[in-house]
Write an enzyme that holds these catalytic residues in place. Structure first.
Site, PDB file in Angstrom:
ATOM      1  N   ARG A   1      -9.402 -70.111  14.742  1.00 49.19           N
ATOM      2  CA  ARG A   1      -9.011 -70.420  16.123  1.00 49.19           C
ATOM      3  C   ARG A   1      -9.722 -69.493  17.116  1.00 49.19           C
ATOM      4  O   ARG A   1     -10.658 -69.916  17.801  1.00 49.19           O
ATOM      5  CB  ARG A   1      -7.472 -70.333  16.268  1.00 49.19           C
ATOM      6  CG  ARG A   1      -6.917 -70.943  17.540  1.00 49.19           C
ATOM      7  CD  ARG A   1      -7.073 -70.088  18.771  1.00 49.19           C
ATOM      8  NE  ARG A   1      -6.413 -68.784  18.674  1.00 49.19           N
ATOM      9  CZ  ARG A   1      -6.558 -67.825  19.584  1.00 49.19           C
ATOM     10  NH1 ARG A   1      -7.341 -68.005  20.643  1.00 49.19           N
ATOM     11  NH2 ARG A   1      -5.959 -66.656  19.439  1.00 49.19           N
ATOM     12  N   ASP A   2      -9.316 -68.236  17.159  1.00 52.75           N
ATOM     13  CA  ASP A   2      -9.910 -67.321  18.136  1.00 52.75           C
ATOM     14  C   ASP A   2     -11.413 -67.199  17.860  1.00 52.75           C
ATOM     15  O   ASP A   2     -12.220 -67.067  18.785  1.00 52.75           O
ATOM     16  CB  ASP A   2      -9.237 -65.942  18.029  1.00 52.75           C
ATOM     17  CG  ASP A   2      -9.326 -65.134  19.307  1.00 52.75           C
ATOM     18  OD1 ASP A   2     -10.217 -65.423  20.124  1.00 52.75           O
ATOM     19  OD2 ASP A   2      -8.519 -64.212  19.491  1.00 52.75           O
TER      20      ASP A   2
ATOM     21  N   HIS B   1      -3.512 -57.325  18.491  1.00 54.07           N
ATOM     22  CA  HIS B   1      -4.575 -58.347  18.494  1.00 54.07           C
ATOM     23  C   HIS B   1      -5.739 -57.767  19.295  1.00 54.07           C
ATOM     24  O   HIS B   1      -5.827 -57.941  20.513  1.00 54.07           O
ATOM     25  CB  HIS B   1      -4.009 -59.621  19.146  1.00 54.07           C
ATOM     26  CG  HIS B   1      -4.981 -60.738  19.302  1.00 54.07           C
ATOM     27  ND1 HIS B   1      -4.909 -61.901  18.567  1.00 54.07           N
ATOM     28  CD2 HIS B   1      -6.039 -60.901  20.136  1.00 54.07           C
ATOM     29  CE1 HIS B   1      -5.870 -62.729  18.934  1.00 54.07           C
ATOM     30  NE2 HIS B   1      -6.578 -62.139  19.897  1.00 54.07           N
TER      31      HIS B   1
ATOM     32  N   HIS C   1      -9.683 -57.106  20.215  1.00 52.40           N
ATOM     33  CA  HIS C   1     -11.090 -57.531  20.138  1.00 52.40           C
ATOM     34  C   HIS C   1     -11.955 -56.273  20.066  1.00 52.40           C
ATOM     35  O   HIS C   1     -11.543 -55.196  20.494  1.00 52.40           O
ATOM     36  CB  HIS C   1     -11.425 -58.417  21.343  1.00 52.40           C
ATOM     37  CG  HIS C   1     -10.855 -59.803  21.212  1.00 52.40           C
ATOM     38  ND1 HIS C   1     -11.611 -60.887  20.892  1.00 52.40           N
ATOM     39  CD2 HIS C   1      -9.578 -60.249  21.332  1.00 52.40           C
ATOM     40  CE1 HIS C   1     -10.844 -61.973  20.824  1.00 52.40           C
ATOM     41  NE2 HIS C   1      -9.596 -61.611  21.098  1.00 52.40           N
TER      42      HIS C   1
ATOM     43  N   CYS D   1     -13.322 -64.851  23.781  1.00 49.96           N
ATOM     44  CA  CYS D   1     -12.468 -65.710  24.591  1.00 49.96           C
ATOM     45  C   CYS D   1     -13.336 -66.419  25.615  1.00 49.96           C
ATOM     46  O   CYS D   1     -14.087 -65.769  26.353  1.00 49.96           O
ATOM     47  CB  CYS D   1     -11.379 -64.907  25.301  1.00 49.96           C
ATOM     48  SG  CYS D   1     -10.365 -65.932  26.383  1.00 49.96           S
TER      49      CYS D   1
ATOM     50  N   ASN E   1     -12.466 -60.850  17.632  1.00 54.65           N
ATOM     51  CA  ASN E   1     -11.450 -59.938  17.112  1.00 54.65           C
ATOM     52  C   ASN E   1     -12.133 -58.989  16.134  1.00 54.65           C
ATOM     53  O   ASN E   1     -13.160 -59.323  15.543  1.00 54.65           O
ATOM     54  CB  ASN E   1     -10.404 -60.705  16.287  1.00 54.65           C
ATOM     55  CG  ASN E   1      -9.406 -61.440  17.148  1.00 54.65           C
ATOM     56  OD1 ASN E   1      -9.367 -62.647  17.149  1.00 54.65           O
ATOM     57  ND2 ASN E   1      -8.603 -60.705  17.865  1.00 54.65           N
TER      58      ASN E   1
HETATM   59  P1  HMG Z   1      -4.638 -78.090  33.681  1.00 56.37           P
HETATM   60  O1  HMG Z   1      -5.930 -78.744  34.029  1.00 56.37           O
HETATM   61  O2  HMG Z   1      -3.978 -77.253  34.717  1.00 56.37           O
HETATM   62  O3  HMG Z   1      -3.583 -79.108  33.051  1.00 56.37           O
HETATM   63  O4  HMG Z   1      -4.902 -77.185  32.398  1.00 56.37           O
HETATM   64  P2  HMG Z   1      -2.950 -80.440  33.546  1.00 56.37           P
HETATM   65  O5  HMG Z   1      -1.555 -80.447  33.002  1.00 56.37           O
HETATM   66  O6  HMG Z   1      -3.157 -80.600  35.026  1.00 56.37           O
HETATM   67  O7  HMG Z   1      -3.789 -81.550  32.777  1.00 56.37           O
HETATM   68  C1  HMG Z   1      -5.145 -81.835  33.092  1.00 56.37           C
HETATM   69  C2  HMG Z   1      -5.759 -82.665  31.979  1.00 56.37           C
HETATM   70  O8  HMG Z   1      -5.728 -81.948  30.762  1.00 56.37           O
HETATM   71  C3  HMG Z   1      -5.020 -83.976  31.714  1.00 56.37           C
HETATM   72  O9  HMG Z   1      -5.980 -84.909  31.250  1.00 56.37           O
HETATM   73  C4  HMG Z   1      -4.135 -83.637  30.540  1.00 56.37           C
HETATM   74  O10 HMG Z   1      -3.820 -84.748  29.760  1.00 56.37           O
HETATM   75  C5  HMG Z   1      -5.011 -82.678  29.766  1.00 56.37           C
HETATM   76  P3  HMG Z   1      -6.660 -85.974  32.248  1.00 56.37           P
HETATM   77  O11 HMG Z   1      -5.493 -86.721  32.862  1.00 56.37           O
HETATM   78  O12 HMG Z   1      -7.447 -85.170  33.269  1.00 56.37           O
HETATM   79  O13 HMG Z   1      -7.527 -86.791  31.349  1.00 56.37           O
HETATM   80  N1  HMG Z   1      -4.210 -81.744  28.962  1.00 56.37           N
HETATM   81  C6  HMG Z   1      -4.294 -81.630  27.630  1.00 56.37           C
HETATM   82  N2  HMG Z   1      -5.056 -82.249  26.717  1.00 56.37           N
HETATM   83  C7  HMG Z   1      -4.856 -81.903  25.422  1.00 56.37           C
HETATM   84  N3  HMG Z   1      -3.970 -80.970  25.024  1.00 56.37           N
HETATM   85  C8  HMG Z   1      -3.208 -80.311  25.925  1.00 56.37           C
HETATM   86  C9  HMG Z   1      -3.355 -80.643  27.281  1.00 56.37           C
HETATM   87  N4  HMG Z   1      -2.768 -80.207  28.399  1.00 56.37           N
HETATM   88  C10 HMG Z   1      -3.288 -80.894  29.422  1.00 56.37           C
HETATM   89  N5  HMG Z   1      -2.353 -79.390  25.518  1.00 56.37           N
HETATM   90  C11 HMG Z   1      -4.202 -76.122  30.370  1.00 56.37           C
HETATM   91  C12 HMG Z   1      -3.870 -76.408  31.822  1.00 56.37           C
HETATM   92  C13 HMG Z   1      -3.256 -75.039  29.881  1.00 56.37           C
HETATM   93  C14 HMG Z   1      -4.043 -77.386  29.562  1.00 56.37           C
HETATM   94  C15 HMG Z   1      -5.690 -75.649  30.300  1.00 56.37           C
HETATM   95  O14 HMG Z   1      -5.853 -74.611  31.200  1.00 56.37           O
HETATM   96  C16 HMG Z   1      -6.103 -75.210  28.932  1.00 56.37           C
HETATM   97  O15 HMG Z   1      -6.188 -76.009  28.004  1.00 56.37           O
HETATM   98  N6  HMG Z   1      -6.378 -73.891  28.763  1.00 56.37           N
HETATM   99  C17 HMG Z   1      -6.693 -73.359  27.454  1.00 56.37           C
HETATM  100  C18 HMG Z   1      -7.514 -72.138  27.567  1.00 56.37           C
HETATM  101  C19 HMG Z   1      -7.739 -71.570  26.190  1.00 56.37           C
HETATM  102  O16 HMG Z   1      -7.589 -72.254  25.181  1.00 56.37           O
HETATM  103  N7  HMG Z   1      -8.138 -70.283  26.139  1.00 56.37           N
HETATM  104  C20 HMG Z   1      -8.392 -69.633  24.893  1.00 56.37           C
HETATM  105  C21 HMG Z   1      -7.146 -69.326  24.112  1.00 56.37           C
HETATM  106  S1  HMG Z   1      -6.290 -67.895  24.707  1.00 56.37           S
HETATM  107  C22 HMG Z   1      -7.100 -66.568  23.913  1.00 56.37           C
HETATM  108  O17 HMG Z   1      -8.081 -66.775  23.262  1.00 56.37           O
HETATM  109  C23 HMG Z   1      -6.470 -65.212  24.004  1.00 56.37           C
HETATM  110  C24 HMG Z   1      -5.760 -64.783  22.705  1.00 56.37           C
HETATM  111  O18 HMG Z   1      -6.652 -64.801  21.614  1.00 56.37           O
HETATM  112  C25 HMG Z   1      -5.183 -63.376  22.884  1.00 56.37           C
HETATM  113  C26 HMG Z   1      -6.217 -62.356  23.407  1.00 56.37           C
HETATM  114  O19 HMG Z   1      -7.282 -62.190  22.788  1.00 56.37           O
HETATM  115  O20 HMG Z   1      -5.917 -61.740  24.438  1.00 56.37           O
HETATM  116  C27 HMG Z   1      -4.600 -65.731  22.371  1.00 56.37           C
HETATM  117 MG    MG Z   2      -8.006 -63.219  21.150  1.00 53.21          MG
END
Ligand code: HMG
Ligand code: MG
Length: 300
Positions: A15-16, A208, A210, A241, A250
């Site tokens: 995933r990450d 967690h 990096h 990220c 990580n």
């Molecule tokens: P948004 O654009 O504000 O959401 O995104 P929305 O509710 O307005 O929806 C917009 C569109 O997205 C719609 O589709 C929804 O259906 C679709 P459209 O009508 O335009 O065709 N949608 C989705 N599709 C599939 N699955 C879903 C989903 N939700 C909405 N769940 C949202 C808000 C949170 C969805 C967006 O910002 C997003 O997906 N962000 C993810 C970012 C991400 O994955 N970042 C990496 C992970 S975090 C990380 O790595 C840190 C961590 O490792 C810890 C660390 O290291 O610190 C965990």
């Molecule tokens: Mg991370």
């Protein structure tokens, strides 16, 4: 304080790690094989997929196919990220054993990563946690930017503690503290943990980290000394990220495991097999392993 005799490794590579691969989307079959190989190494907690918007993170667009394609090994927890109810429903349908919501201690990072403020994110997580619990699915909570933010700079440990406490009170069983950009150093890690552990019992916290600045192992050693017994790591040091420019992966699971073995801390994970898995996945991606230990062990 004495070191723990056993420590839980939470594998992040699929995933990450893979969420941040540039270029072509990685074949679903490769992701599935990676997860299957990881489970054969003895890892019992594997973050397998992310049910986020594919427009935001195209690399995770096949989350359902990945979850449906893996061999479910008995005793292994396969988890997935779920930022909202839509993601949660996808994860439930695909049979995720556990899910995770992810927030941050910084307003700017929260906005860039999940398109809302910290308080909006917590409001959004409430029904996700409620619905997951109704389905008997445990929810993990991530707090990003615990030792620095790519947009805001320094992070106040009190803010990390406050967000962590909120997530715990909302029902997360564990809070994983993300040094998203790897700028932390051991003293900073201890100070951050000291603040958070006043709000959240240390046995409910995970590290967690990096490795962007090469400090992750030292930081882990520092927090293990304080009682942390759950560590997130990524085979071959895969990843980063997408919303933290320049952040590397990580800390490599192999490197953490080598250190833990040296400390006499049991994880149940086979270092040799894990190193080979890291060599295998990085060969698929056209590069060498990011784990120093795996490079030292070599490829057989
Ligand atoms: P948004 O654009 O504000 O959401 O995104 P929305 O509710 O307005 O929806 C917009 C569109 O997205 C719609 O589709 C929804 O259906 C679709 P459209 O009508 O335009 O065709 N949608 C989705 N599709 C599939 N699955 C879903 C989903 N939700 C909405 N769940 C949202 C808000 C949170 C969805 C967006 O910002 C997003 O997906 N962000 C993810 C970012 C991400 O994955 N970042 C990496 C992970 S975090 C990380 O790595 C840190 C961590 O490792 C810890 C660390 O290291 O610190 C965990
Ligand atoms: Mg991370």
């Amino acid at each position: 304080m004495a070191f723990p005799t056993h420590l839980r490794l939470f594998e992040m590579g699929a995933r990450d790690g893979l969420q941040n691969e540039p270029g072509a989307v990685i074949d679903t079959a490769i992701k599935i094989e990676l997860i299957n190989r990881l489970s054969e190494c003895g890892l019992r907690h594997i973050e397998a997929a992310s049910f986020v918007s594919p427009k935001w993170v195209p690399q995770m667009g096949d989350a359902a196919a990945v979850m449906n394609g893996i061999n479910r090994k008995a005793g292994v927890t396969y988890s997935a990220l779920t930022p909202n109810l839509q993601g949660l429903e996808g994860a439930i349908a695909a049979g995720a054993d556990e899910v995770a919501v992810f927030g941050a201690a910084s307003e700017a990072f929260t906005q860039k990563n999940i398109n809302c403020s910290i308080s909006e994110s917590l409001e959004r997580f409430a029904p996700v946690i409620e619905r997951a619990q109704a389905c008997n699915i445990r929810v993990r909570g991530y707090v990003s930017t615990v030792m620095g933010c790519p947009y805001e700079g320094e992070t106040d440990p009190a803010q990390v503690a406050a967000v962590s406490r909120e997530l715990l009170d909302m029902g997360c069983y564990e809070i994983s503290l993300g040094d998203t950009i790897g700028t932390g150093t051991p003293l900073k890690a201890k100070q951050m943990l000291e603040a958070v552990s006043k709000q959240v019992p240390i046995e409910k916290l995970a590290a967690h980290f990096h490795d962007t600045y090469g400090q992750a192992l030292a930081n882990l050693y520092a927090v293990i000394e304080e009682g942390i017994a759950v560590i997130d790591a990524s085979v071959a040091g895969l990843g980063g990220c997408p919303y933290a420019k320049g952040a590397s992966g990580n800390v490599a699971t192999e490197d953490v495991l080598y250190m833990l073995n040296g400390l006499g801390i049991d994880t149940g994970v086979d270092l040799e097999k894990l190193a080979q898995t890291g060599h295998w996945i990085t060969a698929q991606l056209g590069r060498t392993s990011g784990s120093k230990v795996a490079l030292a062990i070599g490829c057989q």
